[in-house]
Structures are given as C-alpha cells and as structure tokens.
Motif scaffolding. Structure first.
Motif, PDB file in Angstrom:
ATOM      1  N   SER A  27       0.827  -1.198   0.000  1.00  0.00           N
ATOM      2  CA  SER A  27       0.000   0.000   0.000  1.00  0.00           C
ATOM      3  C   SER A  27       0.868   1.257   0.000  1.00  0.00           C
ATOM      4  CB  SER A  27      -0.904  -0.013   1.231  1.00  0.00           C
ATOM      5  OG  SER A  27      -1.682   1.159   1.279  1.00  0.00           O
ATOM      6  N   GLY A  28       0.549   2.176  -0.902  1.00  0.00           N
ATOM      7  CA  GLY A  28       1.291   3.432  -0.980  1.00  0.00           C
ATOM      8  C   GLY A  28       2.451   3.415  -1.944  1.00  0.00           C
ATOM      9  N   HIS A  29       2.810   2.242  -2.436  1.00  0.00           N
ATOM     10  CA  HIS A  29       3.904   2.149  -3.404  1.00  0.00           C
ATOM     11  C   HIS A  29       3.374   2.520  -4.792  1.00  0.00           C
ATOM     12  CE1 HIS A  29       6.997  -0.590  -1.176  1.00  0.00           C
ATOM     13  NE2 HIS A  29       6.658   0.493  -0.496  1.00  0.00           N
ATOM     14  N   THR A  30       4.055   3.484  -5.418  1.00  0.00           N
ATOM     15  CA  THR A  30       3.583   3.950  -6.715  1.00  0.00           C
ATOM     16  C   THR A  30       4.240   3.229  -7.880  1.00  0.00           C
ATOM     17  OG1 THR A  30       5.248   5.707  -6.783  1.00  0.00           O
ATOM     18  CG2 THR A  30       3.122   6.242  -5.770  1.00  0.00           C
ATOM     19  N   ALA A  31       5.383   2.611  -7.653  1.00  0.00           N
ATOM     20  CA  ALA A  31       6.088   1.919  -8.726  1.00  0.00           C
ATOM     21  C   ALA A  31       5.877   0.413  -8.591  1.00  0.00           C
ATOM     22  CB  ALA A  31       7.578   2.241  -8.698  1.00  0.00           C
ATOM     23  N   LEU A  32       5.642  -0.244  -9.728  1.00  0.00           N
ATOM     24  CA  LEU A  32       5.413  -1.692  -9.735  1.00  0.00           C
ATOM     25  C   LEU A  32       6.160  -2.296 -10.917  1.00  0.00           C
ATOM     26  CD1 LEU A  32       2.096  -3.534  -9.060  1.00  0.00           C
ATOM     27  CD2 LEU A  32       3.497  -4.167 -11.031  1.00  0.00           C
ATOM     28  N   TYR A  33       6.851  -3.399 -10.664  1.00  0.00           N
ATOM     29  CA  TYR A  33       7.702  -4.037 -11.662  1.00  0.00           C
ATOM     30  C   TYR A  33       7.333  -5.513 -11.796  1.00  0.00           C
ATOM     31  CZ  TYR A  33      10.698  -0.030 -10.380  1.00  0.00           C
ATOM     32  OH  TYR A  33      11.186   1.223 -10.115  1.00  0.00           O
ATOM     33  N   TRP A  34       7.427  -6.024 -13.014  1.00  0.00           N
ATOM     34  CA  TRP A  34       7.305  -7.458 -13.273  1.00  0.00           C
ATOM     35  C   TRP A  34       8.640  -7.974 -13.826  1.00  0.00           C
ATOM     36  CZ3 TRP A  34       3.464 -10.798 -12.043  1.00  0.00           C
ATOM     37  CH2 TRP A  34       2.191 -10.294 -11.769  1.00  0.00           C
ATOM     38  N   TYR A  35       9.059  -9.136 -13.280  1.00  0.00           N
ATOM     39  CA  TYR A  35      10.267  -9.813 -13.756  1.00  0.00           C
ATOM     40  C   TYR A  35       9.931 -11.284 -14.010  1.00  0.00           C
ATOM     41  CZ  TYR A  35      12.773  -5.794 -11.732  1.00  0.00           C
ATOM     42  OH  TYR A  35      13.214  -4.527 -11.420  1.00  0.00           O
ATOM     43  N   ARG A  36      10.754 -11.907 -14.840  1.00  0.00           N
ATOM     44  CA  ARG A  36      10.600 -13.338 -15.110  1.00  0.00           C
ATOM     45  C   ARG A  36      11.910 -14.034 -14.770  1.00  0.00           C
ATOM     46  NH1 ARG A  36       9.064 -15.496 -21.088  1.00  0.00           N
ATOM     47  NH2 ARG A  36      11.087 -14.551 -21.627  1.00  0.00           N
ATOM     48  N   GLN A  37      11.802 -15.169 -14.089  1.00  0.00           N
ATOM     49  CA  GLN A  37      12.986 -15.945 -13.713  1.00  0.00           C
ATOM     50  C   GLN A  37      12.841 -17.367 -14.251  1.00  0.00           C
ATOM     51  OE1 GLN A  37      13.721 -16.434  -9.491  1.00  0.00           O
ATOM     52  NE2 GLN A  37      15.914 -16.693  -9.825  1.00  0.00           N
ATOM     53  N   SER A  38      13.606 -17.678 -15.273  1.00  0.00           N
ATOM     54  CA  SER A  38      13.614 -19.036 -15.799  1.00  0.00           C
ATOM     55  C   SER A  38      14.471 -19.908 -14.896  1.00  0.00           C
ATOM     56  CB  SER A  38      14.140 -19.047 -17.238  1.00  0.00           C
ATOM     57  OG  SER A  38      13.315 -18.244 -18.062  1.00  0.00           O
ATOM     58  N   LEU A  39      14.301 -21.212 -14.989  1.00  0.00           N
ATOM     59  CA  LEU A  39      14.931 -22.155 -14.067  1.00  0.00           C
ATOM     60  C   LEU A  39      16.433 -21.919 -13.978  1.00  0.00           C
ATOM     61  CD1 LEU A  39      14.460 -24.602 -12.234  1.00  0.00           C
ATOM     62  CD2 LEU A  39      14.930 -26.063 -14.216  1.00  0.00           C
ATOM     63  N   GLY A  40      16.908 -21.660 -12.748  1.00  0.00           N
ATOM     64  CA  GLY A  40      18.338 -21.500 -12.515  1.00  0.00           C
ATOM     65  C   GLY A  40      18.950 -20.247 -13.102  1.00  0.00           C
ATOM     66  N   GLN A  41      18.120 -19.313 -13.515  1.00  0.00           N
ATOM     67  CA  GLN A  41      18.624 -18.102 -14.170  1.00  0.00           C
ATOM     68  C   GLN A  41      18.358 -16.865 -13.320  1.00  0.00           C
ATOM     69  OE1 GLN A  41      20.263 -18.215 -17.293  1.00  0.00           O
ATOM     70  NE2 GLN A  41      20.162 -20.381 -16.787  1.00  0.00           N
ATOM     71  N   GLY A  42      18.932 -15.772 -13.747  1.00  0.00           N
ATOM     72  CA  GLY A  42      18.658 -14.490 -13.114  1.00  0.00           C
ATOM     73  C   GLY A  42      17.306 -13.964 -13.539  1.00  0.00           C
ATOM     74  N   LEU A  43      16.947 -12.836 -12.981  1.00  0.00           N
ATOM     75  CA  LEU A  43      15.658 -12.232 -13.287  1.00  0.00           C
ATOM     76  C   LEU A  43      15.761 -11.364 -14.531  1.00  0.00           C
ATOM     77  CD1 LEU A  43      15.538 -12.952 -10.190  1.00  0.00           C
ATOM     78  CD2 LEU A  43      13.796 -11.165 -10.043  1.00  0.00           C
ATOM     79  N   GLU A  44      14.714 -11.431 -15.340  1.00  0.00           N
ATOM     80  CA  GLU A  44      14.645 -10.676 -16.586  1.00  0.00           C
ATOM     81  C   GLU A  44      13.512  -9.658 -16.452  1.00  0.00           C
ATOM     82  OE1 GLU A  44      13.232 -13.253 -19.598  1.00  0.00           O
ATOM     83  OE2 GLU A  44      13.346 -11.789 -21.215  1.00  0.00           O
TER      84      GLU A  44
END
Lengths: 115, 114
Positions: A27-44
């Motif tokens: 609540s109150g956070h104005t920024a929202l991000y989506w990331y994808r993490q494939s198996l054993g990998q970093g976030l994209e």
C-alpha cells in the motif's frame, strides 16, 4: 498484508491457453515491476508502472504478453496462447517511488508451468 | 544497454569463515545503483545491500560489505562470519537511477557448510 502479494502461487496450464497472474503491491507504493525468472537463471525485466505514467514495456518478450495496473494498485500480467518457453517464475516488485534510490520489495512469485 | 555478469555459478564456505562473491557490470549511465539480493529456497528476493554509484565509500550492512571499484566496473560482496542461514542464491543487480529498473546477473549459489 504488509508485503507484496502474488496469486496464484503456482499455475499449471496447457499450451495455447491464456493465463492471468496477479500482483498486489505494498500500500502506498507507486512503482510496480514485473520480472521473469527461468529455471536456474537471473531475473529478466518485463514491464514497469509508475503512477499514472505510460508503462515501460520494453522487456516484454512478445505481443502475447501484456500487463495492466488498475487504479494505481493491483496489476495483472496476461500471457495469451501460452508456449512451453513461457514456463518460469514470474516475480512482482513494488517500491515507494521509481528510481534506483528506492529499494524494491518482491513478492513470492507465481510459478507457471506450461504442459 | 546495461549488463551484469556473475562468473561464479556456485561457491561454498565453511561456517564462520569469509567468502567473496564477484560481480562485474557494464553501463551507459552516469548515475546508477548497484544491489546484492539474496534468494533462499523459499523463492523470495531479499535485499542484502545497496551501493550508490556516486558514493566512493563502500556500503556495509552488519556482516555484509561490498568492494565497489567504479573504474573497473566491479562490485563484489563479502560475507564475514558466514552462517548456515546465508545459504542461498545471490544476485548482483544494476538499477537505473531514473526508473529503478533492475538488470540482474545470472546468480551465484552459495552453500555454507557446518
């Protein structure tokens, strides 16, 4: 709750079906991000929303992916005509404002499995 | 474009000893932030430490400290007095000053052995 909430925790679906993943930021956070993490990998990085500004969609891998954020709060990531390569953990994060000075708080993610 | 490279896929350390995780990055931005995140098996990403690129002083958080070498574009994480609870995957990330968008490395799996 106090943290970023994502639902469902796990989703199994057949190839070709559409899926919707939900993120409820702090609540109150104005920024929202989506990331994808494939198996054993970093976030994209996929997409980010800041207030009422147009979202930065530069990370979306194809036009099958879309996201919206209603009322500046809850966000939904939609994947149409799912493919097996879409299998991954999808993580959502929010921060008080956009910009690197603000730490991002992550949800527990949705594990998506495409059969 | 920004890139982040972690060259150590796996590392292990004995409990109570010190370990250093490596990270290098490339960026076209003058002002940016660097982060280390921890991801235990529970999957949640937890912020460990943050460094502002315009600050020369290395960030420190209790047992965690960084060695930030801006000219070399290097940002390593040192964990002192390692504990079993430090076992996790560790990600280095570059954060845009304007958007906060994070670019992550591939991660280093750290195992702390009793």
């Amino acid at each position: 709750g106090a943290g970023v909430s994502q639902s469902p925790s796990n989703k199994v679906t057949e190839k070709g079906k559409d899926v919707e993943l939900r993120c409820d930021p702090i609540s109150g956070h104005t920024a929202l991000y989506w990331y994808r993490q494939s198996l054993g990998q970093g976030l994209e990085f996929l997409i980010y929303f800041q207030g009422n500004s147009a979202p930065d969609k530069s990370g979306l891998p194809s036009d099958r992916f879309s996201a919206e954020r209603t009322g500046g709060s809850v966000s939904t990531l939609t994947i149409q005509r799912t493919q097996q390569e879409d299998s991954a953990v999808y993580l959502c994060a929010s921060s008080f404002q956009s910009g690197g000075a603000q730490p991002q708080h992550f949800g527990d993610g949705t594990r998506l499995s495409i059969l | 474009a920004q890139t982040v490279t972690q060259s150590q896929p796996e590392m292990s350390v004995q409990e109570a000893e010190t370990v250093t995780l490596s990270c290098t990055y490339d960026t076209s931005e003058n002002n940016y932030y660097l982060f280390w995140y921890k991801q235990p098996p529970s999957r949640q990403m937890i912020l460990v430490i943050r460094q502002e690129a315009y600050k020369q002083q290395n960030a420190t958080e209790n047992r965690f400290s960084v060695n930030f070498q801006k000219a070399a574009k290097s940002f390593s994480l040192k964990i002192s007095d390692s504990q079993l609870g430090d076992t996790a995957m560790y990600f280095c990330a570059h954060g845009s000053s304007n958007t906060g968008k994070l670019i992550f490395g591939q991660g280093t799996t750290l195992q702390v052995k009793p």
